[in-house]
Structure formats: C-alpha cells, structure tokens
Design a protein around this motif. Sequence first.
Motif, PDB file in Angstrom:
ATOM      1  N   LEU A 100       0.842  -1.207   0.000  1.00 49.67           N
ATOM      2  CA  LEU A 100       0.000   0.000   0.000  1.00 49.67           C
ATOM      3  C   LEU A 100       0.872   1.251   0.000  1.00 49.67           C
ATOM      4  CD1 LEU A 100      -2.977  -0.709   2.436  1.00 49.67           C
ATOM      5  CD2 LEU A 100      -3.095  -0.252  -0.010  1.00 49.67           C
ATOM      6  N   ALA A 103       0.596   3.177  -3.231  1.00 53.43           N
ATOM      7  CA  ALA A 103      -0.537   4.099  -3.349  1.00 53.43           C
ATOM      8  C   ALA A 103      -0.331   5.320  -2.454  1.00 53.43           C
ATOM      9  CB  ALA A 103      -1.837   3.381  -2.994  1.00 53.43           C
ATOM     10  N   ILE A 106       2.119   7.694  -4.047  1.00 52.32           N
ATOM     11  CA  ILE A 106       1.500   8.457  -5.139  1.00 52.32           C
ATOM     12  C   ILE A 106       0.764   9.668  -4.576  1.00 52.32           C
ATOM     13  CG2 ILE A 106      -0.346   8.377  -6.875  1.00 52.32           C
ATOM     14  CD1 ILE A 106       0.561   5.437  -7.420  1.00 52.32           C
ATOM     15  N   VAL A 107      -0.022   9.448  -3.534  1.00 55.22           N
ATOM     16  CA  VAL A 107      -0.791  10.533  -2.923  1.00 55.22           C
ATOM     17  C   VAL A 107       0.144  11.563  -2.294  1.00 55.22           C
ATOM     18  CG1 VAL A 107      -2.425  11.103  -1.069  1.00 55.22           C
ATOM     19  CG2 VAL A 107      -2.851   9.129  -2.559  1.00 55.22           C
ATOM     20  N   THR A 121      -2.698   7.476 -13.070  1.00 55.64           N
ATOM     21  CA  THR A 121      -2.010   7.254 -11.802  1.00 55.64           C
ATOM     22  C   THR A 121      -3.016   7.024 -10.673  1.00 55.64           C
ATOM     23  OG1 THR A 121      -0.225   8.682 -12.562  1.00 55.64           O
ATOM     24  CG2 THR A 121      -0.287   8.205 -10.230  1.00 55.64           C
ATOM     25  N   GLY A 122      -4.053   7.819 -10.647  1.00 55.27           N
ATOM     26  CA  GLY A 122      -5.090   7.662  -9.628  1.00 55.27           C
ATOM     27  C   GLY A 122      -5.794   6.319  -9.725  1.00 55.27           C
ATOM     28  N   GLY A 124      -4.527   3.619 -11.039  1.00 57.63           N
ATOM     29  CA  GLY A 124      -3.557   2.611 -10.623  1.00 57.63           C
ATOM     30  C   GLY A 124      -3.482   2.494  -9.117  1.00 57.63           C
ATOM     31  N   ALA A 125      -3.468   3.636  -8.437  1.00 52.69           N
ATOM     32  CA  ALA A 125      -3.435   3.627  -6.971  1.00 52.69           C
ATOM     33  C   ALA A 125      -4.688   2.967  -6.408  1.00 52.69           C
ATOM     34  CB  ALA A 125      -3.291   5.053  -6.443  1.00 52.69           C
ATOM     35  N   LEU A 126      -5.834   3.278  -6.984  1.00 55.06           N
ATOM     36  CA  LEU A 126      -7.076   2.658  -6.513  1.00 55.06           C
ATOM     37  C   LEU A 126      -7.082   1.152  -6.750  1.00 55.06           C
ATOM     38  CD1 LEU A 126      -9.736   5.325  -7.569  1.00 55.06           C
ATOM     39  CD2 LEU A 126      -8.976   4.742  -5.246  1.00 55.06           C
ATOM     40  N   ILE A 128      -4.407  -0.753  -6.795  1.00 53.42           N
ATOM     41  CA  ILE A 128      -3.504  -1.312  -5.786  1.00 53.42           C
ATOM     42  C   ILE A 128      -4.239  -1.457  -4.456  1.00 53.42           C
ATOM     43  CG2 ILE A 128      -1.458  -0.833  -4.372  1.00 53.42           C
ATOM     44  CD1 ILE A 128      -0.274   0.513  -6.931  1.00 53.42           C
ATOM     45  N   ILE A 129      -4.960  -0.425  -4.073  1.00 51.75           N
ATOM     46  CA  ILE A 129      -5.712  -0.456  -2.809  1.00 51.75           C
ATOM     47  C   ILE A 129      -6.756  -1.563  -2.866  1.00 51.75           C
ATOM     48  CG2 ILE A 129      -7.332   0.841  -1.354  1.00 51.75           C
ATOM     49  CD1 ILE A 129      -5.740   3.397  -2.301  1.00 51.75           C
ATOM     50  N   THR A 132      -5.164  -4.972  -2.676  1.00 51.13           N
ATOM     51  CA  THR A 132      -4.705  -5.253  -1.327  1.00 51.13           C
ATOM     52  C   THR A 132      -5.850  -5.791  -0.473  1.00 51.13           C
ATOM     53  OG1 THR A 132      -3.011  -3.539  -1.464  1.00 51.13           O
ATOM     54  CG2 THR A 132      -3.686  -4.234   0.745  1.00 51.13           C
TER      55      THR A 132
END
Length: 137
Positions: A100, A103, A106-107, A121-122, A124-126, A128-129, A132
């Motif tokens: 995590l 993510a 990134i933030v 990018t956003g 991708g982060a979501l 990943i979350i 997880t």
Amino acid sequence: MWWIFALLSALFAALTAIFAKVGIKGVDTDLATAIRTVVILMMAWGIVWFKGTASGFAGLTKTNWTFLILSGCATGLSWICYFKALQLGKVTQVAPVDKLSVALAIVLAAMFLKEPLTLKTGMGALLIIGGTFVLIF
C-alpha cells in the motif's frame, strides 16, 4: 532502464519477505531488524567504496542531510513494523498491505512534491488499494 531496476527491486523485496519470515522465527523482531540493517550497511558502503563514489560525501547540503536522515528514520521504522507484522501474520497478507506504500507514495508525491496526479495514476493507486483488500480479506 529504470524499469529493470524497479523490477529487480520488486524481486528482492519479495525475497526479503520470504527470507525474513523464515529468519525471524523465534527471534525478537527488533534484533532481526538490527542484524538486517548491519548487513545492508556493509553492502551499501561496500558498493560506495567499490564504485569510488565516497567523494560525493563532502558535497552533501544541509537539505540533503536532513532528508536523508528522515528517510533513514522512516526506513528503520518501516522495517521494524514490517518484521513484527511478518512474525504475527502471513506473508500473503503482510506483503500486500506493505505494498500500500505505493498508493500512499503516489498521494504524498502529489501533495508534497506537486507531482501530477493523472487519471491513470489515480486509477492505478485505486487498483492497488482494491487488490490489497482482495488479498487480505
């Protein structure tokens, strides 16, 4: 070329989890972290001396020092928590939660470094979350 090193980093991080899970059995996790840190310290300085880049030491600024020290503190705290989590949980749960950090990075990069937070990018982060949470529950 950066992606080759990033993939190698991921491979070594994965091996870290496997090796650590076996190595910390019946061992205080803070002691295990200290041993790991000494090994890393020797490797890092060995590479610096081998490459002959120790001369760059004198050119470090106050900002370099401040943020490298803060980074080292964050790394140490991360490792201490990671080893404790590995000792208490399964690698298949701990490793995804640890990732995590991608993510979160990134933030934090968008907030503090003003790096662009694009739709890609956003998303991708979501993902990943989301991934997880799929892996830990």
